[in-house]
Design a protein around this motif. Structure first.
Motif, PDB file in Angstrom:
ATOM      1  N   LEU A   1     -36.692  -3.201 -20.819  1.00 52.99           N
ATOM      2  CA  LEU A   1     -37.357  -3.523 -19.553  1.00 52.99           C
ATOM      3  C   LEU A   1     -37.382  -2.310 -18.630  1.00 52.99           C
ATOM      4  CD1 LEU A   1     -36.047  -7.119 -18.748  1.00 52.99           C
ATOM      5  CD2 LEU A   1     -38.270  -6.452 -19.650  1.00 52.99           C
TER       6      LEU A   1
ATOM      7  N   MET B   1     -34.831  -6.038 -10.516  1.00 53.33           N
ATOM      8  CA  MET B   1     -35.857  -6.442 -11.480  1.00 53.33           C
ATOM      9  C   MET B   1     -37.122  -6.904 -10.754  1.00 53.33           C
ATOM     10  SD  MET B   1     -33.654  -8.557 -14.341  1.00 53.33           S
ATOM     11  CE  MET B   1     -35.166  -9.047 -15.200  1.00 53.33           C
TER      12      MET B   1
ATOM     13  N   GLU C   1     -38.258 -10.186 -21.923  1.00 54.94           N
ATOM     14  CA  GLU C   1     -37.300 -10.876 -21.041  1.00 54.94           C
ATOM     15  C   GLU C   1     -37.133 -12.337 -21.421  1.00 54.94           C
ATOM     16  OE1 GLU C   1     -35.654 -13.179 -17.965  1.00 54.94           O
ATOM     17  OE2 GLU C   1     -37.773 -13.314 -18.558  1.00 54.94           O
TER      18      GLU C   1
ATOM     19  N   LEU D   1     -28.226 -14.017 -16.337  1.00 56.86           N
ATOM     20  CA  LEU D   1     -27.696 -13.417 -15.118  1.00 56.86           C
ATOM     21  C   LEU D   1     -27.323 -14.483 -14.103  1.00 56.86           C
ATOM     22  CD1 LEU D   1     -29.982 -10.304 -14.455  1.00 56.86           C
ATOM     23  CD2 LEU D   1     -27.495 -10.308 -14.694  1.00 56.86           C
TER      24      LEU D   1
ATOM     25  N   THR E   1     -31.207  -2.097 -25.967  1.00 52.98           N
ATOM     26  CA  THR E   1     -30.951  -3.469 -25.544  1.00 52.98           C
ATOM     27  C   THR E   1     -32.170  -3.993 -24.795  1.00 52.98           C
ATOM     28  OG1 THR E   1     -30.013  -2.776 -23.432  1.00 52.98           O
ATOM     29  CG2 THR E   1     -28.506  -2.917 -25.315  1.00 52.98           C
TER      30      THR E   1
ATOM     31  N   ILE F   1     -32.818 -12.937 -20.042  1.00 51.32           N
ATOM     32  CA  ILE F   1     -31.985 -12.090 -19.179  1.00 51.32           C
ATOM     33  C   ILE F   1     -31.787 -12.738 -17.812  1.00 51.32           C
ATOM     34  CG2 ILE F   1     -31.896  -9.855 -17.995  1.00 51.32           C
ATOM     35  CD1 ILE F   1     -33.328  -8.624 -20.355  1.00 51.32           C
ATOM     36  N   THR F   2     -32.872 -13.246 -17.240  1.00 54.47           N
ATOM     37  CA  THR F   2     -32.768 -13.849 -15.900  1.00 54.47           C
ATOM     38  C   THR F   2     -31.854 -15.071 -15.918  1.00 54.47           C
ATOM     39  OG1 THR F   2     -35.009 -13.084 -15.378  1.00 54.47           O
ATOM     40  CG2 THR F   2     -34.099 -14.857 -14.030  1.00 54.47           C
TER      41      THR F   2
ATOM     42  N   ALA G   1     -32.375  -5.111 -21.815  1.00 55.31           N
ATOM     43  CA  ALA G   1     -32.391  -4.562 -20.457  1.00 55.31           C
ATOM     44  C   ALA G   1     -32.916  -3.125 -20.452  1.00 55.31           C
ATOM     45  CB  ALA G   1     -30.990  -4.614 -19.859  1.00 55.31           C
ATOM     46  N   GLN G   2     -32.544  -2.343 -21.466  1.00 54.69           N
ATOM     47  CA  GLN G   2     -33.036  -0.982 -21.562  1.00 54.69           C
ATOM     48  C   GLN G   2     -34.553  -0.969 -21.810  1.00 54.69           C
ATOM     49  OE1 GLN G   2     -30.462   0.447 -24.679  1.00 54.69           O
ATOM     50  NE2 GLN G   2     -29.089   1.479 -23.228  1.00 54.69           N
TER      51      GLN G   2
ATOM     52  N   VAL H   1     -28.898  -7.207  -9.071  1.00 49.24           N
ATOM     53  CA  VAL H   1     -29.556  -6.985 -10.360  1.00 49.24           C
ATOM     54  C   VAL H   1     -30.909  -7.688 -10.387  1.00 49.24           C
ATOM     55  CG1 VAL H   1     -29.409  -7.362 -12.839  1.00 49.24           C
ATOM     56  CG2 VAL H   1     -27.389  -6.641 -11.569  1.00 49.24           C
TER      57      VAL H   1
ATOM     58  N   THR I   1     -36.177  -2.114 -12.473  1.00 52.66           N
ATOM     59  CA  THR I   1     -35.614  -2.234 -13.822  1.00 52.66           C
ATOM     60  C   THR I   1     -36.402  -3.193 -14.699  1.00 52.66           C
ATOM     61  OG1 THR I   1     -34.114  -3.973 -13.022  1.00 52.66           O
ATOM     62  CG2 THR I   1     -33.276  -1.714 -13.015  1.00 52.66           C
ATOM     63  N   ALA I   2     -37.541  -3.649 -14.234  1.00 57.21           N
ATOM     64  CA  ALA I   2     -38.409  -4.517 -15.038  1.00 57.21           C
ATOM     65  C   ALA I   2     -39.843  -4.269 -14.597  1.00 57.21           C
ATOM     66  CB  ALA I   2     -38.038  -5.989 -14.867  1.00 57.21           C
TER      67      ALA I   2
END
Length: 590
Positions: free
Chosen positions: A476, A537, A511, A520, A471, A516-517, A473-474, A533, A542-543
């Motif tokens: 990143l 990042m 991203e 969220l 995904t 994603i941002t 997120a993964q 979260v 996580t980013a």
């Protein structure tokens, strides 16, 4: 009139400065005012044509008897210039005859001189093939009458060995070759006669009917005790072939030696000299440790043999180290026990230096396993560093691994190293590990160039954007981990910033395409959860650092500043407390 030393020193300093001011690649013009005069630097310039023109002008105007132009290239690693002669014209250099001192004498003047370590090393070198065929060392040749008689009977072998010694020594000392050949022939005859006489007098008794400890005690205090003990030890090795069997016999002799005192040292010194020469041959080392071990495993086994305590301590700290350091068994284990007890210090140092020499050689440690070569190299680095100060200096260890690292950043090795990688992300992770394990600034820069080319390629960006097994997120998270690994490689600030920026740019693209941002911020999740979260990042957890982290930070700031959110967080301070650490990591709190 006394020479002005200050003026001369100032002139040499000016010439030295002129070389560096001329640039990393430049041309220098040297002249000799007269034929026997030395060369002196006149001009340093980056223009080749100007340098040649200047040299020809010096010669045409009779201002010099000879001129020379050289191309100087600065080596960035050593900061020394490498010279290549471009032009030489004029009178040839006058070769001054070599001055031979009246009291000059050959290096070895008596049979006793041949028993010195340097002389035995020379004997082993010039008679290497003959000794290998007999399965003995130079120490044994100098202590066994039967071997001396056999060498004398061969004739040609001994004559060739004498010539190998006499010709280079003649060139160095300036003495006539024939005089040196005659001298060493007579010396060889005297040495052989001494050995044969000792054999006829039975000065080297066998150990079948004698105790080694008793012999050592009886020899204590005698002027020829080292010579006789060497003969006793050499006779005990007669007929024993193969490195493993010979080492086993030597350990048996060590067990039969006196417990302490000068007699104990007399026996161990003789044994140590034989072992030093025996382990100098690669065939003997492979026989002792086992033919199944590759070069890297053999070196690791040698380190374990000469530094058992240090290796055992490292294995207790990291059990994975035992996977790369072979277990030493048989006579090698017996030798390791004695080394651990403080015996055979010269042998331990010689074997440690042998490992360093092999590391500095071009020979691959694991020819068919590039990844395994890095593993064994890391293991050797840890074990040899642990012995620094006792067997080797830290500078010797660092120099050896700097030299070995040069082979790890070549195109052939890198291609073999990443050959098994199925994705470009796998290649990037492998190259990051390469950057971490090489040493030396030049090698760090070379490995950084490989990694930069990988993460900056279109293939890397395309694969990270289109990969369907992860995904966004993964992806990143993987890029963030890659960026953190790059920061731990010890690269220069410039290389590290360049690579991290490239990774961050790819993360920003991933991203932005997944939004994603934005998603969220608009999600119905509780505010503390969304902030947690986004802050993870923004902190690079996580980013990757770059556009993705910046957008997450900006969105977190916007949520914090929203009036309704501020009131909600103020009403529930217990939910804000877990976010303070993330806020500090993201640069939003002091």
């Amino acid at each position: 009139m006394k020479p002005d030393l200050k003026a001369f020193g100032a002139m040499k300093e000016a010439q030295h400065c002129e070389r560096f001011m001329a640039g990393p690649v430049h041309y220098e013009v040297y002249v000799r005012k007269t034929a026997p005069a030395p060369w002196s630097l006149q001009v340093a310039t980056e223009d080749r044509a100007r340098a040649i023109r200047t040299a020809e002008e010096f010669l045409a105007d009779n201002r010099a008897a000879a001129v020379r132009v050289t191309k100087e290239t600065l080596d960035p690693d050593t900061m020394h210039f490498n010279s290549v002669t471009v032009l030489t014209r004029g009178a040839p250099e006058v070769k001054r005859p070599r001055v031979v001192a009246e009291d000059a004498a050959p290096r070895c003047g008596s049979p006793q001189d041949l028993y010195a370590p340097t002389s035995r090393e020379m004997v082993g070198r010039v008679l290497e093939e003959w000794l290998s065929r007999q399965g003995v060392t130079a120490f044994e040749l100098l202590h066994r009458p039967d071997l001396a008689e056999k060498l004398e009977a061969s004739g040609v072998e001994l004559q060739h060995a004498i010539q190998k010694v006499a010709v280079p020594e003649s060139q160095i000392a300036g003495q006539p070759v024939h005089d040196l050949v005659r001298h060493y022939q007579k010396l060889a005859e005297r040495t052989i006669e001494r050995l044969l006489l000792a054999g006829r007098r039975d000065q080297f008794p066998g150990l079948e009917n004698h105790s080694l400890a008793d012999l050592a005690h009886r020899l204590a205090g005698q002027p020829d005790r080292a010579f006789i003990m060497g003969g006793v030890v050499s006779r005990a090795l007669a007929g024993v072939r193969g490195g493993r069997a010979r080492l086993d016999r030597l350990m048996d002799l060590a067990d039969r030696a006196p417990m302490d005192g000068p007699p104990h040292a007399m026996v161990l010194v003789a044994l140590e000299q034989v072992m030093c020469e025996m382990f100098a041959a690669r065939t003997n080392l492979a026989d002792v440790l086992g033919p199944a071990l590759d070069q890297g495993a053999s070196l690791a086994a040698v380190v374990r043999m000469v530094a058992p305590r240090e290796v055992a301590a490292l294995i207790r700290q990291d059990a994975r180290l035992a996977l790369h350091v072979p277990v030493v068994e048989g006579p090698a284990a017996r030798l390791g026990e004695r080394v651990a007890a403080g015996q055979f210090p010269l042998l331990s140092a010689a074997l440690a230096r042998m490992v360093v020499r092999e590391l500095m050689s071009p020979r691959r440690l694991r020819p068919n396993d590039a990844a395994g070569e890095i593993d064994i190299l890391r293991t050797l680095a840890m074990t040899l560093t642990a012995t620094a100060g006792r067997l080797l200096t830290l500078e010797e260890v660092q120099t050896a691994f700097n030299e070995r690292s040069k082979a790890l950043v070549t195109a052939d090795f890198v291609a073999a190293y990443v050959k098994s990688c199925t994705t470009v992300l796998c290649e990037a992770e492998a190259l990051t590990r390469l950057c971490e394990n090489v040493t030396g600034m030049a090698n760090k820069r070379a490995s950084a160039r490989w990694l930069s080319a990988c993460v900056g390629s279109l293939r890397f960006e395309t694969e990270m954007r289109t990969a369907s097994d992860q995904t966004p997120a993964q992806k990143l998270g993987v890029l963030a981990a890659l960026g953190r690994a790059v920061r731990g490689c010890g690269l220069t600030d410039r290389d590290e910033a360049e690579i991290v920026t490239l990774i961050g740019a790819v993360g920003g693209t991933v991203e932005a395409e997944a939004r994603i941002t934005t998603l969220l911020a608009r999600s119905p999740a509780p505010l503390p959860q969304k902030l947690a979260v986004l802050l993870r990042m923004a902190s690079g957890d996580t980013a990757p650092a770059g556009p993705a982290a910046d957008r997450a930070r900006a969105e977190a700031v916007r949520l914090f500043r929203a009036p309704g959110n501020r009131a909600a967080l103020a009403a529930e301070p217990e939910k804000l407390a877990p976010l303070k650490g993330l806020m500090k990591a993201a640069g939003l709190a002091a």
